[in-house]
Write a protein that holds these residues in place. Structure first.
Motif, PDB file in Angstrom:
ATOM      1  N   PRO A 163      -1.538   2.594   0.355  1.00 36.45           N
ATOM      2  CA  PRO A 163      -1.250   1.319  -0.312  1.00 36.45           C
ATOM      3  C   PRO A 163      -1.169   0.161   0.669  1.00 36.45           C
ATOM      4  O   PRO A 163      -0.785   0.333   1.836  1.00 36.45           O
ATOM      5  N   THR A 165       0.975  -1.973   0.619  1.00 35.52           N
ATOM      6  CA  THR A 165       2.407  -2.203   0.864  1.00 35.52           C
ATOM      7  C   THR A 165       3.004  -1.201   1.857  1.00 35.52           C
ATOM      8  O   THR A 165       4.210  -1.202   2.076  1.00 35.52           O
ATOM      9  N   THR A 167       4.660   0.628   4.803  1.00 34.24           N
ATOM     10  CA  THR A 167       5.505   0.129   5.885  1.00 34.24           C
ATOM     11  C   THR A 167       5.080   0.763   7.208  1.00 34.24           C
ATOM     12  O   THR A 167       4.325   1.738   7.243  1.00 34.24           O
ATOM     13  N   ALA A 366       2.013   0.098  -7.445  1.00 34.70           N
ATOM     14  CA  ALA A 366       1.235  -1.043  -7.920  1.00 34.70           C
ATOM     15  C   ALA A 366       0.026  -0.643  -8.749  1.00 34.70           C
ATOM     16  O   ALA A 366      -0.520  -1.461  -9.485  1.00 34.70           O
TER      17      ALA A 366
END
Length: 373
Positions: A163, A165, A167, A366
């Motif tokens: 993704p 997103t 981290t 998402a």
């Protein structure tokens, strides 16, 4: 209640009225809030997925910056689902040929056995949803039981880098997992015995790099992860809402799973990025612009499926966008559906009752709609 967006709709209790409004009012258009184009209608989604200028990765970032130069980056950059072009298509045909050798009856038997074993260990439904599909594919790849368990654990860490997103800790864990998966799957690829990894070798063009085959062996595992978990979970939720007990019969479940894939898609959206200026669905896109492709909305477009809001396992000529189309159509659709039906069947046989479930919430993703069971 906050107004839905094409992203927040994924985890909404019922995103489908919102999707219906998108299909009817703006099947393709620019979303100022999301700062990207949104394709929702079946015609627009088909056009976007068929357009070669619209690619699966941003042209300026073919591999996520956080994993460039790591083992995860090397795998990611060779995955057929994450690349475009002539080499991608050649590798895709290799993957399709290899997956075509998987016998549905064996896939179902392995999934049922793995589910039964997990239930004996008092595994949660969530553990079944995520763990069993990866274990099954690992066994089909030629790994023994212990190594299949290890592969399932590692793939959960690897997919964390996919993704946008992701981290830094997730990317670091993915890099370690990719290195371990490479070591784990390498012998099965080199030995050329039985299994999907050996079939990849047999189906490949002679000058195909072994690293590309190994990466896509890992890809077979990663592609089953979220999609099949969502397919299992959404089937369970759907059975909890249905009153027809006949649909729980093992011989009826495959049709139920196929309709769930359309009616409550486990993968709700995907993205494309313009590698150059292009006109699609009557609109002109500039190079670098992004398109959010709302597959779940297209599944519910009346132009694609009659009475799309109705759940019809016996639906004829079902159109399903969930697994993509064109160059990036998912080659593992049949395996995912077979695994999901077998897992749910075994779970029901154990006495599990879907109607006892509380109304589900959904994991904060998402693009994947996965109930937190």
């Amino acid at each position: 209640m906050p107004k839905l967006t094409p992203i927040t709709a994924v985890t909404s209790p019922d995103p489908y009225p919102y999707y219906a409004d998108l299909v009817a009012g703006q099947p393709f258009g620019f979303d100022d809030a999301q700062r990207m184009w949104v394709a929702a209608g079946a015609g627009a989604v088909s056009a976007v997925l068929a357009e070669p200028v619209l690619q699966v990765r941003p042209p300026a970032e073919p591999v996520p910056n956080g994993i460039v130069g790591t083992a995860a980056g090397k795998v990611f950059g060779r995955l057929v689902r994450m690349t475009d072009g002539t080499l991608q298509q050649r590798l895709k045909q290799t993957v399709v040929a290899a997956l075509g050798t998987a016998r549905p009856e064996r896939t179902a038997a392995v999934a049922a056995a793995r589910t039964a074993d997990a239930l004996k260990r008092s595994a949660s439904v969530r553990e079944l949803m995520f763990g069993v599909p990866a274990e099954v594919v690992a066994v089909l790849c030629g790994l023994d039981d212990d190594h299949a368990d290890e592969a399932s654990t590692l793939i959960a860490e690897f997919v964390g880098c996919i993704p946008a997103t992701a981290t830094v800790p997730q990317q670091q864990a993915a890099a370690r997992a990719a290195a371990a998966l490479t070591d784990l799957l390498g012998p099965a690829l080199r030995d050329r015995g039985d299994g999907l990894l050996a079939e990849l070798v047999r189906a490949a063009h002679p000058d195909t790099e072994p690293a590309a085959l190994l990466a896509n062996g890992i890809g077979l595992l990663s592609q089953t992860f979220d999609a099949t978990a969502g397919l299992i979970g959404n089937t369970i939720v759907t059975l909890g809402r249905l009153t027809d007990d006949e649909l729980r019969r093992p011989d009826r479940l495959p049709a139920v799973v196929d309709e769930v894939a359309r009616h409550d898609a486990p993968i709700q959206n995907t993205r494309r990025f313009a590698a150059g200026p292009v006109t699609v669905a009557g609109s002109r896109l500039a190079a670098g612009e992004a398109v959010l492709v709302v597959l779940a909305a297209a599944n519910r477009d009346p132009a694609a499926n009659e009475a799309p809001a109705e759940f019809r396992p016996d639906r004829v000529d079902r159109t399903v966008f969930t697994f993509g189309a064109g160059a990036h159509a998912c080659p593992g659709r049949s395996i995912a559906s077979t695994i999901a039906a077998a897992v749910v069947s075994e779970l029901l046989a154990s006495g599990f009752e879907p109607t006892d479930l509380a109304p589900p919430t959904y994991l904060p993703l998402a693009n994947a709609r996965i109930p937190a069971l």
